[in-house]
Scaffold this active site. Structure first.
Site, short mmCIF file in Angstrom:
data_model
loop_
_atom_site.label_atom_id
_atom_site.label_comp_id
_atom_site.label_asym_id
_atom_site.label_seq_id
_atom_site.Cartn_x
_atom_site.Cartn_y
_atom_site.Cartn_z
N ASN A 12 0.87 -1.17 0.00
CA ASN A 12 0.00 0.00 0.00
C ASN A 12 0.91 1.22 0.00
O ASN A 12 1.51 1.55 1.03
CB ASN A 12 -0.90 -0.04 1.25
N TRP A 13 1.02 1.85 -1.14
CA TRP A 13 1.96 2.97 -1.28
C TRP A 13 1.41 4.26 -0.68
O TRP A 13 2.12 5.27 -0.62
CB TRP A 13 2.33 3.17 -2.76
N LYS A 14 0.16 4.25 -0.28
CA LYS A 14 -0.48 5.44 0.32
C LYS A 14 -0.26 6.66 -0.58
O LYS A 14 -0.18 6.51 -1.80
CB LYS A 14 0.02 5.64 1.76
N HIS A 98 -9.45 1.39 4.98
CA HIS A 98 -8.17 1.52 5.68
C HIS A 98 -8.36 2.43 6.90
O HIS A 98 -9.16 3.38 6.85
CB HIS A 98 -7.11 2.10 4.73
N GLU A 100 -6.71 4.76 8.01
CA GLU A 100 -6.48 6.20 7.75
C GLU A 100 -7.74 6.82 7.15
O GLU A 100 -8.05 7.99 7.41
CB GLU A 100 -5.26 6.37 6.84
N GLU A 170 -5.24 -4.79 10.67
CA GLU A 170 -4.21 -3.77 10.88
C GLU A 170 -4.47 -3.06 12.21
O GLU A 170 -5.27 -2.10 12.25
CB GLU A 170 -4.22 -2.74 9.75
N GLY A 176 2.76 2.34 10.89
CA GLY A 176 3.72 3.43 10.74
C GLY A 176 4.43 3.79 12.04
O GLY A 176 5.09 4.82 12.12
N SER A 216 3.67 -2.13 10.33
CA SER A 216 5.12 -2.23 10.52
C SER A 216 5.69 -3.59 10.12
O SER A 216 6.59 -4.11 10.78
CB SER A 216 5.50 -1.87 11.96
N GLY A 237 3.00 -1.08 4.31
CA GLY A 237 3.04 0.35 4.02
C GLY A 237 4.46 0.80 3.72
O GLY A 237 4.99 0.62 2.63
N GLY A 238 5.11 1.37 4.73
CA GLY A 238 6.43 1.98 4.55
C GLY A 238 7.44 1.11 3.82
O GLY A 238 8.14 1.58 2.91
P1 13P Z 1 3.20 0.45 7.75
O1 13P Z 1 3.70 -0.85 7.13
O2 13P Z 1 3.95 1.64 7.27
O3 13P Z 1 3.10 0.34 9.23
O4 13P Z 1 1.70 0.64 7.20
C1 13P Z 1 0.80 -0.40 7.29
C2 13P Z 1 -0.40 -0.06 6.52
O5 13P Z 1 -1.16 0.82 6.89
C3 13P Z 1 -0.67 -0.79 5.27
O6 13P Z 1 -1.94 -0.54 4.80
#
Ligand code: 13P
Length: 254
Positions: A12-14, A98, A100, A170, A176, A216, A237-238
């Site tokens: 997920n590149w956000k 998600h 967020e 999640e 994050g 993470s 994510g990251g």
């Molecule tokens: P991180 O891997 O950066 O913690 O993000 C997880 C995430 O929200 C994937 O959708």
């Protein structure tokens, strides 16, 4: 490692990557992951990069996902993107709900369920996200929160639609933050989620649905997470923003 359910690892590149950066990243992933057959691989770039990324991964083992979509069909919904629009770029998956979006766009379980129905109607596979906050976990509400999110977000799906839905657990406190859930915390939440699926649908559906862990996930914790009996992949994510770390997560998971 062998499991009945095929692992699915999605990046997920956000809200990151220019079109050029996205193309570069996926070009490297396509090369470095070309031999991977054991895992379903998905990248979810921002909308603006879908077109170019789609072209790069044509004829590869990488599938395309979007990060959100409208619950409506085409029409007067300024700023929204419909399932039909995503289909133009051969999008196969769409992340829904998600944390967020639940937090910043106030997305509710009811809205997420409408989006899930719209996705299935267009033959897109939803990746429905659920997870508790730290406060909810510490006050003993984790199971109630997850059960409510599952019931609301998956409302009205047929058994077949549910089997074609991916879930992502999640925990909000692990996103994050560098704080991964321990393998025991992840496994016990996933087992709980599978139990809820058995109640909402049936045992067969519960056994077949893939549940990703997200929060993470890194190269150095992927293997132990994927070894858990009810963890069927990762939503990253990251660490998905760099080819090397995403590739290592995948190769360490096999
Ligand atoms: P991180 O891997 O950066 O913690 O993000 C997880 C995430 O929200 C994937 O959708």
């Amino acid at each position: 490692m062998t499991k009945d359910r095929k692992l699915i690892i999605a990046g997920n590149w956000k809200m990151n990557k220019s079109v050029a950066e996205a193309s570069d990243l996926v070009t490297t992933l396509k090369r470095d992951l070309a031999n991977v057959k054991e895992v379903d691989l998905v990248v979810c770039p921002p909308f603006t990069a879908l077109s170019d990324v789609s072209r790069v991964i044509l004829d590869s083992n990488i599938r395309l996902g979007a990060q959100n979509m409208s619950e409506h069909g085409n029409g007067a919904y300024t700023g929204e993107i419909s399932a039909q629009m995503l289909k133009e770029f051969s999008v196969r998956y769409v992340i829904l709900g998600h944390s967020e979006r639940r937090q910043y766009q106030a997305e509710s379980d009811e809205l997420i369920s409408r989006k899930a129905h719209a996705a299935h109607a267009a033959a897109l596979k939803p990746i429905v996200c659920i997870g508790e906050t730290l406060e909810q976990r510490e006050s003993g509400q984790m199971e109630a929160v997850l059960a409510t999110q599952l019931k609301g977000s998956l409302a009205g799906l047929s058994h077949q639609q549910m089997e074609e839905t991916v879930l992502a657990y999640e925990p909000v406190w692990a996103i994050g933050t560098g704080k991964t859930a321990t393998t025991e915390q992840a496994q016990s939440a996933h087992a709980f989620i599978r139990g809820v699926l058995a109640t909402l649908f049936d045992e067969t559906v519960a056994r077949r649905v893939r549940i990703q862990y997200g929060g993470s996930v890194k190269a150095n914790n992927a293997r132990e997470l994927m070894e858990q009996p009810d963890v069927d992949g990762a939503l990253v994510g990251g660490a998905a923003l760099e080819a090397r770390s995403f590739t290592e997560i995948v190769t360490n998971s096999i």
